[in-house]
Design an enzyme around this catalytic site. Sequence first.
Site, PDB file in Angstrom:
ATOM      1  N   ASP A   1      -9.921   2.067 -32.208  1.00 37.63           N
ATOM      2  CA  ASP A   1     -10.931   1.431 -33.045  1.00 37.63           C
ATOM      3  C   ASP A   1     -12.211   2.267 -33.057  1.00 37.63           C
ATOM      4  OD1 ASP A   1     -11.755  -0.992 -34.498  1.00 37.63           O
ATOM      5  OD2 ASP A   1     -13.174  -1.268 -32.853  1.00 37.63           O
TER       6      ASP A   1
ATOM      7  N   GLU B   1      -9.660   5.235 -36.071  1.00 37.43           N
ATOM      8  CA  GLU B   1     -10.330   4.705 -37.265  1.00 37.43           C
ATOM      9  C   GLU B   1     -11.649   5.441 -37.441  1.00 37.43           C
ATOM     10  OE1 GLU B   1     -12.421   0.582 -38.785  1.00 37.43           O
ATOM     11  OE2 GLU B   1     -12.661   1.357 -36.756  1.00 37.43           O
TER      12      GLU B   1
ATOM     13  N   ASP C   1      -9.405  -4.983 -42.770  1.00 35.88           N
ATOM     14  CA  ASP C   1     -10.835  -4.858 -43.045  1.00 35.88           C
ATOM     15  C   ASP C   1     -11.161  -4.798 -44.536  1.00 35.88           C
ATOM     16  OD1 ASP C   1     -11.593  -4.878 -40.361  1.00 35.88           O
ATOM     17  OD2 ASP C   1     -11.276  -2.726 -40.160  1.00 35.88           O
TER      18      ASP C   1
HETATM   19  C1  NOJ Z   1     -12.986  -1.798 -36.998  1.00 34.14           C
HETATM   20  C2  NOJ Z   1     -11.974  -2.851 -36.983  1.00 34.14           C
HETATM   21  O1  NOJ Z   1     -10.902  -2.520 -37.769  1.00 34.14           O
HETATM   22  C3  NOJ Z   1     -12.704  -4.085 -37.392  1.00 34.14           C
HETATM   23  O2  NOJ Z   1     -11.823  -5.091 -37.732  1.00 34.14           O
HETATM   24  C4  NOJ Z   1     -13.590  -4.433 -36.230  1.00 34.14           C
HETATM   25  O3  NOJ Z   1     -14.332  -5.583 -36.488  1.00 34.14           O
HETATM   26  C5  NOJ Z   1     -14.547  -3.301 -35.966  1.00 34.14           C
HETATM   27  N1  NOJ Z   1     -13.893  -2.039 -35.931  1.00 34.14           N
HETATM   28  C6  NOJ Z   1     -15.261  -3.480 -34.659  1.00 34.14           C
HETATM   29  O4  NOJ Z   1     -14.354  -3.475 -33.600  1.00 34.14           O
END
Ligand code: NOJ
Length: 706
Positions: free
Chosen positions: A243, A271, A343
């Site tokens: 993440d 990510e 997201d």
């Molecule tokens: C990215 C994640 O995919 C999202 O869902 C999350 O809220 C944020 N990072 C913080 O962890």
Amino acid sequence: MRIVVRAFMTMFVCSAAVVHAQDFKKQVIYQIVTDRFYDGDRSNDNPGESPGLFDATRKNWQAYWGGDFAGIEQKLGYIKGMGATAIWISPVVNNENLNCATAGISGPYHSYWNRDFMNIEEHFGDNTNSFAAFDKLVGSLHANGMKMIVDQANNHSNPRNCGEKGSLYNNGTLMASVDNDPKGYFHHNPNVPDNGWDDRYLIQYYTLSDLADLNQENPDIDAYLKSSAALLQSHGVDAFRLDAVKHATWGWEYSFANSVFSNRPSFLFGEWIFGGPGDALYPDAEKFANQSGISLLDFGMNNAMRDVFGGDKPFARLDAVINTEDKDFTYPNDLVTFFDSHDQSRLLNLKNNRDRLHEAMAFLLTARGVPVILYGDEQYLFDTGNDGKDPNNRVWMSTFSTNTKAYKLVGKLAALRQANDALAYGLWKQRWMNDDVYIYERQFFGDVVLVAINKSGTASYPISGLFTSLPAGSYPDYLGGMLSGSKLTVSAGSGGNDAAADVTIKPHSVSVWQSIVPASGPQVGSIGPHVGQPGMTVTVAGDGFGTATGSILFGSAAATIGAWTNSSVRFSVPSVSNGSYDVQLKSSAGAAANTIRFTVLAAKLVPVTFTVRKAIPTNPGDYVFLAGNTVELGNWGTTFQTAVGPMLTPDHPDWFLNVSVPAGQTVEFKFIVIRKDGSVQWEGGSNHTFAVPAGGTGSVDVNWQP
Ligand code: NOJ
Ligand code: NOJ
């Protein structure tokens, strides 16, 4: 912390001998928001440790709705039946227990608000935070030949402004909270400001939406996060989705990856949100993916796919992104590709058209990269509230039909990914394109897949002048007309350009034509990880290796072979000097395969913070970088992509950067300025030296030598 680590090592030795291939290119990943999938165990719905965060009516989108590990396990047949070979699930470790809303419920159902990285979230497992249900799920996955990918959030714990105020625990023992942080486990900076998202310092050291920002340079936090990953690996986790890698400390993440890969084979993808190749930090993303061993979610392709399939942009939009990324990323087939995620609003929110969804899925499953299907897309689920954005994209998985066209489509193309190596390992070539039609080819030696997509709902397109690497012959649509595909006839040409007979591509259609030629010699398509120190276990995959053990060569040095099959070889990196190698596989008969690039590190990595004070004057666009004498320090490279940096300068003219360097070695280095025009200015004097500690973390602080 030391004692904990040793306990994990014992677990590695004891755990069953599961084969963990690092090659994820043949996988089809199914992404699950654990809480929203299936309630397999009612006893953990409203647990005693964190009561009141559950909504049995499933109307409050910020509450837990009941999904858990038992539920995923009960639906494994459904997931496997669709052709998915791996699942990526929400973070599994223990989340904060308190409500973050003064009225109503705001809880960590999404699981990104962790409090204890050393045990399991009670809503997903059981009231004692034990690994029992998780272990059972992993066991079932492995028994079905499937892989477990866990989401891991190294950047932060939980919100600093509500609930438990960031509190961090080590298997039940409080370590710190944001308000009581004597050892410096957190960064105490403001949120990343609206105009700060392209600032390398602010995004790593400031706070992401009030999520208590962990200080990875602190030796306890460094050990804690690496131990958490090791613990999960000891429970059978095959890979991690990392993440917010753009917001944790980049240099430290190289050592995190190295720690994971040193424990056992794994696959890592991060990510790092970027709009596309035009993004200000795209060169940084490229460098990170090429060097750290952490692949990335392909946000460039994601944005383009959403514009093209969820909107009405021409295929040229997508074609341009792929061509650029394929040049910039050393391992484009390792990029993890997706058009929907937890997201973003779902594609059906952007355009409520199932044909387009099928076309996007067919593209994703035949394009380069490791494809991810978001749970529920195969059931056409979407919610229109809040424009379908977070949290309304995290729909309840209300149906599990195995008869939808999307479910069957994924299955067909997942099977092709196993059968035809062009999808996992092949190069990419555009063969024909207009605004509505995209014809592209994947090729790995004799294996070829040619795909034609028409995304127009009305126009038929007669295609002439199409060339292909498919050999002369007649090709039925591999999808059997499921998406209105056509058949194709090919006549012999030369130089990989055989002529296809004129063919008409119907509106809203996808045709897939393919050919497999048995390998006549060894063909290498993958290496994973692609960076590591002598002794690390690495896997090469491909075809035609033969069943008798051959050799893997780093220059003239042969690696020790752990396992050899016709399609994959496990070996350990030989003791050669650090640097970049074109690794050569040879069959037992001595037939040489194509080479593949691997970076040999000087040693296991330790994160060290380098500071240089009073650097010479710079102008906007000039940056201080670090150059040094090992591959970790760029082997004296002096370009953006080869030197280490850019360094960060919150206290100008001092600059600093956390960098992962070889444990126990004395390195030589200097600071340089790379000017905006690319010219380079070296520090004067003799090289600095630093004895890197054998473990933990380190720091070095010097003045710029005029
Ligand atoms: C990215 C994640 O995919 C999202 O869902 C999350 O809220 C944020 N990072 C913080 O962890
Ligand atoms: C590379 C290194 O040898 C370093 O020590 C030296 O300062 C620069 N080259 C510039 O000559």
